[in-house]
Design a protein around this motif. Structure first.
Motif, PDB file in Angstrom:
ATOM      1  N   SER A  84       0.810  -1.220   0.000  1.00 31.67           N
ATOM      2  CA  SER A  84       0.000   0.000   0.000  1.00 31.67           C
ATOM      3  C   SER A  84       0.839   1.264   0.000  1.00 31.67           C
ATOM      4  O   SER A  84       2.025   1.253   0.345  1.00 31.67           O
ATOM      5  CB  SER A  84      -0.903   0.012   1.246  1.00 31.67           C
ATOM      6  OG  SER A  84      -1.556  -1.217   1.446  1.00 31.67           O
ATOM      7  N   LEU A  85       0.179   2.372  -0.349  1.00 33.88           N
ATOM      8  CA  LEU A  85       0.828   3.683  -0.223  1.00 33.88           C
ATOM      9  C   LEU A  85       0.988   4.062   1.236  1.00 33.88           C
ATOM     10  O   LEU A  85       2.011   4.634   1.634  1.00 33.88           O
ATOM     11  CB  LEU A  85      -0.013   4.742  -0.944  1.00 33.88           C
ATOM     12  CG  LEU A  85      -0.104   4.655  -2.465  1.00 33.88           C
ATOM     13  CD1 LEU A  85      -0.998   5.773  -3.005  1.00 33.88           C
ATOM     14  CD2 LEU A  85       1.277   4.727  -3.110  1.00 33.88           C
ATOM     15  N   TYR A  86      -0.012   3.764   2.051  1.00 31.41           N
ATOM     16  CA  TYR A  86       0.003   4.071   3.486  1.00 31.41           C
ATOM     17  C   TYR A  86      -0.216   2.788   4.282  1.00 31.41           C
ATOM     18  O   TYR A  86      -0.822   1.827   3.769  1.00 31.41           O
ATOM     19  CB  TYR A  86      -1.105   5.066   3.841  1.00 31.41           C
ATOM     20  CG  TYR A  86      -0.993   6.413   3.166  1.00 31.41           C
ATOM     21  CD1 TYR A  86      -0.108   7.390   3.642  1.00 31.41           C
ATOM     22  CD2 TYR A  86      -1.787   6.728   2.071  1.00 31.41           C
ATOM     23  CE1 TYR A  86      -0.027   8.632   3.029  1.00 31.41           C
ATOM     24  CE2 TYR A  86      -1.710   7.971   1.453  1.00 31.41           C
ATOM     25  CZ  TYR A  86      -0.822   8.920   1.941  1.00 31.41           C
ATOM     26  OH  TYR A  86      -0.736  10.154   1.328  1.00 31.41           O
ATOM     27  N   SER A 128       2.296  10.435  -2.386  1.00 29.47           N
ATOM     28  CA  SER A 128       1.714  10.057  -1.095  1.00 29.47           C
ATOM     29  C   SER A 128       2.559  10.536   0.076  1.00 29.47           C
ATOM     30  O   SER A 128       2.042  10.729   1.183  1.00 29.47           O
ATOM     31  CB  SER A 128       1.541   8.538  -1.019  1.00 29.47           C
ATOM     32  OG  SER A 128       2.791   7.878  -0.945  1.00 29.47           O
ATOM     33  N   LYS A 129       3.852  10.748  -0.161  1.00 30.25           N
ATOM     34  CA  LYS A 129       4.716  11.252   0.899  1.00 30.25           C
ATOM     35  C   LYS A 129       4.658  12.778   0.979  1.00 30.25           C
ATOM     36  O   LYS A 129       4.817  13.359   2.062  1.00 30.25           O
ATOM     37  CB  LYS A 129       6.159  10.784   0.665  1.00 30.25           C
ATOM     38  CG  LYS A 129       6.346   9.271   0.749  1.00 30.25           C
ATOM     39  CD  LYS A 129       7.790   8.873   0.562  1.00 30.25           C
ATOM     40  CE  LYS A 129       7.986   7.377   0.586  1.00 30.25           C
ATOM     41  NZ  LYS A 129       7.510   6.742   1.826  1.00 30.25           N
ATOM     42  N   ASN A 138      -6.168   5.591   0.520  1.00 31.49           N
ATOM     43  CA  ASN A 138      -5.049   4.675   0.381  1.00 31.49           C
ATOM     44  C   ASN A 138      -5.252   3.889  -0.911  1.00 31.49           C
ATOM     45  O   ASN A 138      -6.381   3.797  -1.418  1.00 31.49           O
ATOM     46  CB  ASN A 138      -4.998   3.710   1.570  1.00 31.49           C
ATOM     47  CG  ASN A 138      -3.637   3.047   1.741  1.00 31.49           C
ATOM     48  OD1 ASN A 138      -2.731   3.243   0.930  1.00 31.49           O
ATOM     49  ND2 ASN A 138      -3.494   2.267   2.809  1.00 31.49           N
ATOM     50  N   LYS A 187      -7.422   4.836   6.244  1.00 31.55           N
ATOM     51  CA  LYS A 187      -7.924   5.548   5.070  1.00 31.55           C
ATOM     52  C   LYS A 187      -8.793   4.617   4.216  1.00 31.55           C
ATOM     53  O   LYS A 187      -8.493   3.433   4.085  1.00 31.55           O
ATOM     54  CB  LYS A 187      -6.763   6.064   4.213  1.00 31.55           C
ATOM     55  CG  LYS A 187      -5.937   7.181   4.843  1.00 31.55           C
ATOM     56  CD  LYS A 187      -4.767   7.549   3.937  1.00 31.55           C
ATOM     57  CE  LYS A 187      -3.923   8.670   4.529  1.00 31.55           C
ATOM     58  NZ  LYS A 187      -4.622   9.975   4.453  1.00 31.55           N
ATOM     59  N   PHE A 235      -7.089  11.331  -7.516  1.00 30.13           N
ATOM     60  CA  PHE A 235      -6.321  12.245  -6.681  1.00 30.13           C
ATOM     61  C   PHE A 235      -6.348  13.687  -7.194  1.00 30.13           C
ATOM     62  O   PHE A 235      -6.075  14.623  -6.437  1.00 30.13           O
ATOM     63  CB  PHE A 235      -4.883  11.754  -6.550  1.00 30.13           C
ATOM     64  CG  PHE A 235      -4.765  10.471  -5.771  1.00 30.13           C
ATOM     65  CD1 PHE A 235      -5.395  10.337  -4.543  1.00 30.13           C
ATOM     66  CD2 PHE A 235      -4.033   9.398  -6.263  1.00 30.13           C
ATOM     67  CE1 PHE A 235      -5.301   9.148  -3.822  1.00 30.13           C
ATOM     68  CE2 PHE A 235      -3.924   8.220  -5.554  1.00 30.13           C
ATOM     69  CZ  PHE A 235      -4.566   8.092  -4.327  1.00 30.13           C
ATOM     70  N   ASP A 289      -0.965  14.416   2.121  1.00 33.09           N
ATOM     71  CA  ASP A 289      -1.777  13.470   2.879  1.00 33.09           C
ATOM     72  C   ASP A 289      -3.013  13.167   2.039  1.00 33.09           C
ATOM     73  O   ASP A 289      -4.043  13.832   2.138  1.00 33.09           O
ATOM     74  CB  ASP A 289      -2.176  14.066   4.230  1.00 33.09           C
ATOM     75  CG  ASP A 289      -2.944  13.074   5.088  1.00 33.09           C
ATOM     76  OD1 ASP A 289      -2.839  11.858   4.823  1.00 33.09           O
ATOM     77  OD2 ASP A 289      -3.675  13.506   6.000  1.00 33.09           O
ATOM     78  N   LEU A 290      -2.911  12.160   1.181  1.00 38.26           N
ATOM     79  CA  LEU A 290      -3.984  11.841   0.245  1.00 38.26           C
ATOM     80  C   LEU A 290      -5.212  11.318   0.992  1.00 38.26           C
ATOM     81  O   LEU A 290      -5.081  10.662   2.034  1.00 38.26           O
ATOM     82  CB  LEU A 290      -3.506  10.808  -0.767  1.00 38.26           C
ATOM     83  CG  LEU A 290      -2.287  11.218  -1.616  1.00 38.26           C
ATOM     84  CD1 LEU A 290      -1.838  10.053  -2.498  1.00 38.26           C
ATOM     85  CD2 LEU A 290      -2.625  12.437  -2.467  1.00 38.26           C
ATOM     86  N   PHE A 292       2.968   6.723  -7.606  1.00 40.27           N
ATOM     87  CA  PHE A 292       2.261   7.590  -6.661  1.00 40.27           C
ATOM     88  C   PHE A 292       2.908   7.597  -5.279  1.00 40.27           C
ATOM     89  O   PHE A 292       2.396   8.239  -4.362  1.00 40.27           O
ATOM     90  CB  PHE A 292       0.793   7.149  -6.549  1.00 40.27           C
ATOM     91  CG  PHE A 292       0.006   7.374  -7.808  1.00 40.27           C
ATOM     92  CD1 PHE A 292      -0.689   8.557  -8.007  1.00 40.27           C
ATOM     93  CD2 PHE A 292       0.003   6.414  -8.814  1.00 40.27           C
ATOM     94  CE1 PHE A 292      -1.389   8.779  -9.184  1.00 40.27           C
ATOM     95  CE2 PHE A 292      -0.702   6.620  -9.992  1.00 40.27           C
ATOM     96  CZ  PHE A 292      -1.396   7.808 -10.178  1.00 40.27           C
TER      97      PHE A 292
END
Length: 520
Positions: A92-94, A160-161, A168, A100, A474, A164-165, A156
């Motif tokens: 995952s991104l987060y 994402s860093k 997730n 999320k 996004f 704060d999208l 992405f």
């Protein structure tokens, strides 16, 4: 002239990638693709991934490689289960603990057996790159999907860093899809559903194919599945005491009694039923036709009496509007050639429409077999779920496909085969099935067969679809709090549109259709 549905036949090619007949040409992507570095990344990853055998039940080694590559690129990896025959992980991104709402990109690690390697032009576990194609078992089913999702998502990570999208995005790689998902998607949705927090899922389903739209055969049509028929495997057992010697024929012969029951089953006239997913599919496909064909596709239920005979002549179309039963095996206990078996067993592969109730189907089956001594046992049944109604995510996926493939059309479809998507649909998650690449006859022929391979160009364009889909999410004003309102609005508009179409057809189209269908 009499009503005809011959044009519908072409549409079914979107649904069943094992069909042949129409000429299928290659299609190039119109949307800007990734650079040479991304191309090299895709080729290197899938080539190595294909070189690791992962026949169902032996997924862990290949799964670990995939998970390690995801972690190496900067995704947050969570191993859900770590066993040889049930290796499932999320990248995952987060972290999932962020809570999320999660956009799930689903794929499966397992593949079917490669058969005799000597029959392959290139070894099935070589990952050979030859003339712009990558060869190997699973190249299309389903490691290509994993590679495209992976290549898209890592683009992405930096975003994402930096921000704060609101959502997730996770790659979910599971085991056991080829045998029903019990050790993959079933485990994940049963034990980790709350942790995943899925809001939408993209998984297996339709693909792109040409030769479908009669007015423009070169145009590709991409089918996004919103539901599929579910599988129900049954064992029929009949025990019947009779004379044991073959020289003394008996009417109580267990095998003959079973054959007679199966003959009644084979000779039945299957009732037609247009499921909600099929109605949406035919309605959407009608926009590509004109005249009476367009009216009939928009109102298949109302035109059922005129379409029925034609539908029954087309096996694939017929399968989309009926529950099907296929005899896949019949056997007796071991015995001599002159010995009359006292027991017989038959295996049935049944495919049920989404709205069909299993118990009702079994009662109907027993009535058709008409032998109270036949025991019907359920071996396995895949998950039943309601349709995914096209929503804002569907619209974004449609846009992504059209931006990537210039001039292509997109339609929601009912898929006749089963996959893991319904594990999520059954829990209320919007699930869309799409392998976002154009299919050719050679690609079709290799699925679950020798010489499976995928063009590098297809991998690039497919990853562009996923990338564009995520960019839209996004870059839009979409937030978790506003999502429900947007989705409900989309669904409401769709339903009102279908209702108004039916009302209009009843008052203005049906009288005209009667005149057109009447004999001259």
């Amino acid at each position: 002239m009499p009503t005809s549905i011959y044009t519908i036949r072409g549409y079914i090619l979107i649904l069943v990638v094992t069909l042949f007949g129409n000429r299928i040409e290659s299609q190039s992507a119109d949307y800007p693709l990734s650079d040479e570095r991304s191309r090299a990344f895709l080729v290197n990853f899938i080539s190595t991934y294909l070189a690791i055998p992962s026949v169902t039940g032996t997924e862990r080694t290949a799964g670990r490689y995939f998970a390690q590559q995801c972690e190496r690129e900067g995704l947050v990896v969570r191993i859900l289960t770590d066993e040889e025959d049930r290796y499932n992980f999320v990248a995952s991104l987060y972290p999932l603990e962020s809570g999320k709402p999660n956009i799930i990109l689903l794929n499966h690690i397992d593949v079917v057996d490669a058969g005799d390697p000597a029959l392959w032009a290139h070894p099935p576990y070589s990952g050979a790159v030859v003339d712009g194609e990558i060869w190997g078992r699973g190249a299309i089913d389903n490691k290509a999907m994993a590679a495209m999702e992976f290549a898209a998502l890592i683009d992405f990570i930096t975003l994402s860093k930096e921000q704060d999208l609101p959502f997730n995005v996770s790659i979910l790689a599971v085991s056991g899809e080829e045998t029903g998902g019990e050790k993959g998607a079933a485990v994940v949705t049963g034990q980790f559903f709350q942790l995943l927090n899925p809001i939408v899922l993209l998984g297996e389903g339709g693909s792109g194919i040409s030769g479908v739209i009669r007015s423009d055969p070169s145009r590709f049509l991409y089918g996004i599945s919103i539901n599929h028929k579910r599988a129900l495997w049954l064992r029929l057992t009949l025990r019947q005491a009779s004379s044991g010697h073959g020289s003394v024929p008996s009417k109580e012969n267990a095998t003959m009694l079973m054959v007679s029951a199966l003959e009644r089953l084979n000779g039945r006239k299957r009732a037609l039923f247009f499921s909600s997913a099929a109605r949406i599919m035919f309605t959407e496909l009608s926009q590509y036709e004109a005249g009476f064909t367009r009216v009939a596709l928009r109102n298949v239920g109302l035109f059922k009496p005129f379409l029925e005979s034609s539908l029954r002549k087309e096996p694939v179309i017929h399968a989309l509007v009926t529950n099907t039963v296929t005899l896949t095996g019949i056997k007796n206990p071991a015995g001599g050639d002159n010995q009359v078996p006292q027991e017989v067993e038959a295996i049935l592969d049944c495919r049920l429409l989404p709205e069909t109730d299993t118990e009702d189907f079994l009662r109907e089956l027993a009535a058709i077999l008409d032998n109270e001594n036949i025991c019907i046992e359920v071996i396995k049944e895949t998950v039943r779920a309601s349709d995914t109604r096209p929503d804002v995510f569907y619209s974004m996926l449609e846009t992504a496909l059209k931006r990537t493939y210039h001039g292509a059309e997109v339609a929601p479809i009912l898929f006749p085969a089963s996959n893991d998507n319904n594990y999520f649909r059954s829990k209320g998650v919007a699930a869309y099935g799409i392998l976002p690449i154009p299919m050719t006859p050679e690609m079709i022929a290799g699925i679950h067969n020798i010489n499976e391979r995928v063009p590098i160009s297809a991998l690039l364009s497919g990853s562009a679809v996923y990338r564009n889909f995520l960019y839209q999410i996004f870059e839009s004003a979409l937030t978790p709090s506003s999502l429900t309102q947007v989705v409900r609005g989309k669904i409401k508009d769709k339903i009102l549109g279908l209702l108004s179409l039916i009302v209009w057809s009843f008052w203005r189209v049906i009288p005209l259709s009667f005149m057109q269908a009447a004999p001259t």
